[in-house]
Design a protein around this motif. Structure first.
Motif, PDB file in Angstrom:
ATOM      1  N   ASP A  42       8.739  38.705 -41.066  1.00 20.69           N
ATOM      2  CA  ASP A  42       9.151  38.573 -39.665  1.00 20.69           C
ATOM      3  C   ASP A  42       8.544  39.617 -38.748  1.00 20.69           C
ATOM      4  OD1 ASP A  42      10.452  40.680 -40.776  1.00 20.69           O
ATOM      5  OD2 ASP A  42      12.457  40.137 -40.082  1.00 20.69           O
ATOM      6  N   SER A  43       7.642  40.481 -39.257  1.00 21.05           N
ATOM      7  CA  SER A  43       7.048  41.511 -38.404  1.00 21.05           C
ATOM      8  C   SER A  43       5.787  42.057 -39.071  1.00 21.05           C
ATOM      9  CB  SER A  43       8.046  42.653 -38.148  1.00 21.05           C
ATOM     10  OG  SER A  43       8.403  43.265 -39.375  1.00 21.05           O
ATOM     11  N   VAL A  44       5.010  42.778 -38.260  1.00 22.20           N
ATOM     12  CA  VAL A  44       3.801  43.456 -38.747  1.00 22.20           C
ATOM     13  C   VAL A  44       3.934  44.934 -38.390  1.00 22.20           C
ATOM     14  CG1 VAL A  44       1.288  43.592 -38.626  1.00 22.20           C
ATOM     15  CG2 VAL A  44       2.420  41.372 -38.419  1.00 22.20           C
ATOM     16  N   ARG A  65       7.009  38.851 -35.501  1.00 20.26           N
ATOM     17  CA  ARG A  65       6.195  37.653 -35.647  1.00 20.26           C
ATOM     18  C   ARG A  65       7.006  36.437 -35.260  1.00 20.26           C
ATOM     19  NH1 ARG A  65       3.928  36.502 -41.087  1.00 20.26           N
ATOM     20  NH2 ARG A  65       2.460  35.296 -39.842  1.00 20.26           N
ATOM     21  N   ASP A  99      -2.649  36.222 -33.261  1.00 20.50           N
ATOM     22  CA  ASP A  99      -2.184  35.561 -32.050  1.00 20.50           C
ATOM     23  C   ASP A  99      -2.134  36.594 -30.913  1.00 20.50           C
ATOM     24  OD1 ASP A  99       0.068  37.083 -32.530  1.00 20.50           O
ATOM     25  OD2 ASP A  99       1.266  35.426 -33.281  1.00 20.50           O
ATOM     26  N   VAL A 122       1.851  43.252 -43.407  1.00 22.47           N
ATOM     27  CA  VAL A 122       2.388  42.044 -42.795  1.00 22.47           C
ATOM     28  C   VAL A 122       3.627  41.630 -43.572  1.00 22.47           C
ATOM     29  CG1 VAL A 122       1.960  39.637 -42.207  1.00 22.47           C
ATOM     30  CG2 VAL A 122       0.115  41.316 -42.017  1.00 22.47           C
ATOM     31  N   ARG A 146       0.374  38.261 -29.490  1.00 16.28           N
ATOM     32  CA  ARG A 146       1.173  39.449 -29.775  1.00 16.28           C
ATOM     33  C   ARG A 146       0.443  40.393 -30.730  1.00 16.28           C
ATOM     34  NH1 ARG A 146       7.468  37.799 -30.950  1.00 16.28           N
ATOM     35  NH2 ARG A 146       8.087  37.291 -28.817  1.00 16.28           N
ATOM     36  N   LEU A 147      -0.093  39.826 -31.784  1.00 14.49           N
ATOM     37  CA  LEU A 147      -0.755  40.665 -32.783  1.00 14.49           C
ATOM     38  C   LEU A 147      -2.064  41.227 -32.257  1.00 14.49           C
ATOM     39  CD1 LEU A 147       0.018  38.626 -36.011  1.00 14.49           C
ATOM     40  CD2 LEU A 147       1.259  40.560 -35.018  1.00 14.49           C
ATOM     41  N   CYS A 153      -2.455  37.761 -41.963  1.00  9.48           N
ATOM     42  CA  CYS A 153      -1.906  36.608 -41.246  1.00  9.48           C
ATOM     43  C   CYS A 153      -2.809  36.296 -40.066  1.00  9.48           C
ATOM     44  CB  CYS A 153      -0.476  36.884 -40.778  1.00  9.48           C
ATOM     45  SG  CYS A 153      -0.348  38.199 -39.547  1.00  9.48           S
ATOM     46  N   ARG A 183       5.294  31.174 -37.638  1.00  7.87           N
ATOM     47  CA  ARG A 183       4.149  31.750 -38.337  1.00  7.87           C
ATOM     48  C   ARG A 183       4.568  32.656 -39.488  1.00  7.87           C
ATOM     49  NH1 ARG A 183      -0.825  31.767 -35.514  1.00  7.87           N
ATOM     50  NH2 ARG A 183      -0.693  30.758 -33.477  1.00  7.87           N
ATOM     51  N   ALA A 184       5.852  32.898 -39.620  1.00  7.72           N
ATOM     52  CA  ALA A 184       6.299  33.895 -40.586  1.00  7.72           C
ATOM     53  C   ALA A 184       5.984  33.499 -42.019  1.00  7.72           C
ATOM     54  CB  ALA A 184       7.806  34.127 -40.435  1.00  7.72           C
TER      55      ALA A 184
END
Length: 286
Positions: free
Chosen positions: A211-213, A269, A176, A208, A178-179, A173, A273-274
């Protein structure tokens, strides 16, 4: 392009040429209609058309041959440039690395580090966005996704600490803020394993989800008791846990003396973007 000028002026130039040609043709037609009758004009037009067709038939092979030769010359220049670029890159990287390996043949750890770094560089050069593999999206930065950023971080850890990092990245993905913090925390977890676990290999698994990584950093080293970490050890507390919590993520550490260590990092996430994870590819292995 040399006749018409820059791209921005070509449309206006073509229009002016076309309009001027129409005026010239109109003036000639008006002059001829005033001097000759219709039958003579028709015969003259037929003669001109026949002459032009004959000239075209005589000269078309020449123009085709000229165009072919120009195309071949251009392709040969491109091939020569590529060969020169490959030779220069091999000289500057591969041959230099081989010379270093030859001088340090009695240091297996350093030889492995040099070989891993050279392999990674060659793979990026051959198959990366600017290499000779499938073309990437023009204008995108070199590190634009989570998988690319994690791969870059793992490469830095390998080069700095002479350990092998085995990566598996499932789906991908865009990167950004956060990631990016997740990648930085993952890097610090790899650094901790390389420095303190007394191992030659670290494993990283990233996935990935919608809703989360999730990132798992594992080693089979000496392990430790998370409740007995000295107060002057800030890598896990500040660079990993605090960084993740500042961006809304979480960290779980599983370890015991002699049992190795697993650091689980999770970052949510954004909702907008999800849905992109499902279209980024099913699996990527690094």
């Amino acid at each position: 392009s040399g006749v018409l000028g820059p791209t921005g002026n070509r449309r206006g130039t073509v229009f002016r040429l076309f309009a001027g040609g129409l005026f010239v043709a109109g003036g000639l037609a008006a002059f001829l209609l005033g001097q000759v009758n219709t039958g003579q004009l028709r015969f003259g037009l037929l003669a001109v058309v026949a002459t032009l067709v004959g000239v075209a038939m005589l000269t078309v092979p020449f123009w085709v041959r000229l165009s072919t030769e120009l195309g071949e010359e251009r392709r040969e220049r491109i091939r020569s440039g590529e060969r020169a670029e490959i030779a220069a890159h091999l000289h500057d990287s591969v041959l230099q690395t081989l010379a270093l390996i030859q001088r340090q043949a009695d240091q297996p750890r350093e030889v492995r580090r040099l070989a891993r770094g050279q392999e990674r560089e060659l793979r990026g050069w051959l198959y990366g966005p600017t290499g000779y593999g499938p073309p990437g999206i023009p204008g995108t930065p070199m590190v634009a996704t989570v998988a690319e950023a994690i791969s870059t971080a793992a490469a830095e850890v390998e080069d700095t600490y002479a350990v092998a990092v085995r990566l598996v990245v499932v789906v991908d993905c865009p990167l950004d803020e956060r990631l990016a913090a997740l990648v930085a925390a993952s890097r610090e977890a790899m650094v901790n394993a390389a420095k303190h676990a007394e191992v030659r290999e670290v494993n990283l698994y990233a996935e990935v989800e919608r809703d989360s990584v999730h990132v798992f950093v594992r080693d089979r080293g000496i392990g430790f008791d998370p409740g007995q970490v000295p107060g002057d050890r800030h890598g896990l507390a500040d660079s990993v846990r605090a960084r993740m919590e500042r961006h809304g993520g979480s960290v779980t550490v599983r370890s015991a003396p002699g049992a190795g260590t697993e650091v689980h990092l999770e970052m949510p996430r954004p909702a907008d973007r999800a849905d992109q994870a499902a279209t980024s590819g099913s699996e990527e292995r690094w």
